[in-house]
Design a protein around this motif. Sequence first.
Motif, mmCIF file in Angstrom:
data_model
loop_
_atom_site.group_PDB
_atom_site.id
_atom_site.type_symbol
_atom_site.label_atom_id
_atom_site.label_comp_id
_atom_site.label_asym_id
_atom_site.label_seq_id
_atom_site.Cartn_x
_atom_site.Cartn_y
_atom_site.Cartn_z
ATOM 1 N N TRP A 156 0.792 -1.191 -0.008
ATOM 2 C CA TRP A 156 -0.015 0.195 -0.019
ATOM 3 C C TRP A 156 0.878 1.300 -0.005
ATOM 4 N N ASN A 157 1.526 1.329 0.952
ATOM 5 C CA ASN A 157 2.572 2.569 1.199
ATOM 6 C C ASN A 157 3.389 2.767 -0.262
ATOM 7 N N PHE A 158 3.892 1.752 -0.924
ATOM 8 C CA PHE A 158 4.645 2.127 -2.059
ATOM 9 C C PHE A 158 3.703 2.606 -3.151
ATOM 10 N N HIS A 159 2.602 2.117 -3.477
ATOM 11 C CA HIS A 159 1.648 2.620 -4.158
ATOM 12 C C HIS A 159 1.156 4.046 -4.276
ATOM 13 N N ILE A 160 0.774 4.274 -2.883
ATOM 14 C CA ILE A 160 0.533 5.703 -2.451
ATOM 15 C C ILE A 160 1.465 6.508 -2.783
ATOM 16 N N LYS A 161 2.777 6.335 -2.480
ATOM 17 C CA LYS A 161 3.779 7.039 -2.609
ATOM 18 C C LYS A 161 4.264 7.547 -4.198
ATOM 19 N N GLN A 162 4.091 6.410 -4.974
ATOM 20 C CA GLN A 162 4.106 6.331 -6.365
ATOM 21 C C GLN A 162 3.181 7.324 -7.077
ATOM 22 N N VAL A 163 1.968 7.172 -6.588
ATOM 23 C CA VAL A 163 0.782 8.175 -6.919
ATOM 24 C C VAL A 163 1.229 9.740 -6.530
ATOM 25 N N SER A 164 1.546 9.478 -5.303
ATOM 26 C CA SER A 164 1.877 11.006 -4.561
ATOM 27 C C SER A 164 2.738 11.791 -5.544
ATOM 28 N N LEU A 165 4.011 11.051 -5.822
ATOM 29 C CA LEU A 165 4.874 11.623 -6.651
ATOM 30 C C LEU A 165 4.614 12.006 -8.247
ATOM 31 N N SER A 166 3.722 11.234 -8.542
ATOM 32 C CA SER A 166 3.250 11.458 -10.039
ATOM 33 C C SER A 166 2.282 12.528 -10.211
ATOM 34 N N LEU A 167 1.343 12.885 -8.950
ATOM 35 C CA LEU A 167 0.302 13.674 -9.108
ATOM 36 C C LEU A 167 1.233 15.138 -8.315
ATOM 37 N N GLY A 168 2.363 15.067 -7.731
ATOM 38 C CA GLY A 168 2.755 16.084 -7.083
ATOM 39 C C GLY A 168 2.001 16.779 -5.816
ATOM 40 N N ILE A 169 1.336 15.724 -5.090
ATOM 41 C CA ILE A 169 0.644 15.988 -4.130
ATOM 42 C C ILE A 169 1.009 15.193 -2.642
ATOM 43 N N PRO A 170 0.684 15.865 -1.369
ATOM 44 C CA PRO A 170 1.008 14.864 -0.410
ATOM 45 C C PRO A 170 0.395 13.510 -0.463
ATOM 46 N N ALA A 171 1.025 12.313 0.220
ATOM 47 C CA ALA A 171 0.151 11.131 0.247
ATOM 48 C C ALA A 171 -0.936 11.205 0.895
ATOM 49 N N ALA A 172 -0.972 12.091 2.127
ATOM 50 C CA ALA A 172 -2.035 12.034 3.036
ATOM 51 C C ALA A 172 -3.365 12.755 2.181
ATOM 52 N N GLU A 173 -3.365 13.235 1.114
ATOM 53 C CA GLU A 173 -4.235 13.774 0.344
ATOM 54 C C GLU A 173 -5.213 12.646 -0.460
ATOM 55 N N ILE A 174 -4.159 11.383 -0.414
ATOM 56 C CA ILE A 174 -4.667 10.460 -1.306
ATOM 57 C C ILE A 174 -5.492 9.431 -0.287
ATOM 58 N N ILE A 175 -6.756 9.018 -0.872
ATOM 59 C CA ILE A 175 -7.469 7.775 -0.186
ATOM 60 C C ILE A 175 -7.329 6.434 -0.871
ATOM 61 N N LEU A 176 -6.867 5.402 -0.028
ATOM 62 C CA LEU A 176 -6.918 4.147 -0.536
ATOM 63 C C LEU A 176 -8.206 3.553 -0.372
ATOM 64 N N PHE A 177 -8.872 2.882 -1.576
ATOM 65 C CA PHE A 177 -10.352 2.446 -1.273
ATOM 66 C C PHE A 177 -10.444 1.069 -1.886
ATOM 67 N N SER A 178 -11.271 0.417 -1.394
ATOM 68 C CA SER A 178 -11.568 -0.831 -1.736
ATOM 69 C C SER A 178 -13.197 -1.358 -1.634
ATOM 70 N N SER A 179 -13.863 -1.606 -2.747
ATOM 71 C CA SER A 179 -15.311 -1.433 -2.749
ATOM 72 C C SER A 179 -15.612 -3.022 -2.151
ATOM 73 N N ALA A 180 -14.566 -3.817 -2.202
ATOM 74 C CA ALA A 180 -14.966 -5.155 -1.680
ATOM 75 C C ALA A 180 -15.001 -5.232 -0.092
ATOM 76 N N THR A 181 -14.200 -4.454 0.538
ATOM 77 C CA THR A 181 -13.985 -4.424 1.817
ATOM 78 C C THR A 181 -14.419 -3.121 2.427
ATOM 79 N N GLN A 182 -14.858 -2.188 1.806
ATOM 80 C CA GLN A 182 -15.382 -1.078 2.165
ATOM 81 C C GLN A 182 -14.218 -0.062 2.890
ATOM 82 N N GLN A 183 -12.935 -0.445 2.870
ATOM 83 C CA GLN A 183 -11.775 0.184 3.191
ATOM 84 C C GLN A 183 -11.800 1.704 2.438
ATOM 85 N N GLY A 184 -11.584 2.944 3.326
ATOM 86 C CA GLY A 184 -11.466 3.973 2.609
ATOM 87 C C GLY A 184 -12.941 4.853 2.522
ATOM 88 N N ARG A 185 -13.980 4.104 2.853
ATOM 89 C CA ARG A 185 -15.625 4.674 2.522
ATOM 90 C C ARG A 185 -15.538 5.885 3.616
#
Length: 205
Positions: A156-185
């Motif tokens: 999880w942390n690796f992929h969040i950091k990857q997106v954070s760097l690509s978008l140029g925003i803090p990792a804290a602004e990104i939500i990790l979500f799963s429709s199957a487990t309702q994580q992030g809802r």
Amino acid sequence: MDSPLIIRSAEFIKSAVRPESYPSGHFPEVAFAGRSNVGKSSLINCLVQRKKLVRTSRTPGQTQLLNFFLINGTFHLVDLPGYGFARAPMKVRAQWGVMIETYLTRRQTLKGVVQILDARHPPTPDDLNVFQWLHDKRIPVIPVLTKADKLTKSQWNFHIKQVSLSLGIPAAEIILFSSATQQGRSELLQKLAGWVSLPEDPVTP
């Protein structure tokens, strides 16, 4: 911190293409955007706790209209057509682009966009272009990474950091979500509560 947003009701209102067909009224609106195969419909259904509010399809690119849903009788959720669907004819993709851009730039009740990305992969050029375009237009964006259940917790942390760097925003602004487990809802609902400015429920004496 914003109060939790509780979804009590959700109903489809109408589909539209042009501004004159948008729902009338002054309800605040939140739009959902993402690539055609990113799990947008599943995310929305999970968010409102309705299995079939938004129809899901195994064929990407089926949403070709702006679909408006009334939530709690107080705000609209707007499902935008998926972008980046290469199999759609170029003319059709061009029409989608105009329709979406017109909505995003002219809808005065729009409070922000939830941009949905696949947690398993780096943002695509289309993802980056959409995010930058929204940023340039000063439209608030919440990046949400779906399909978190397809990754191990150690990834999880690796992929969040990857997106954070690509978008140029803090990792804290990104939500990790799963429709199957309702994580992030709950986290996403909390952020949306701030956008739609819902009044507090009246206190019964």
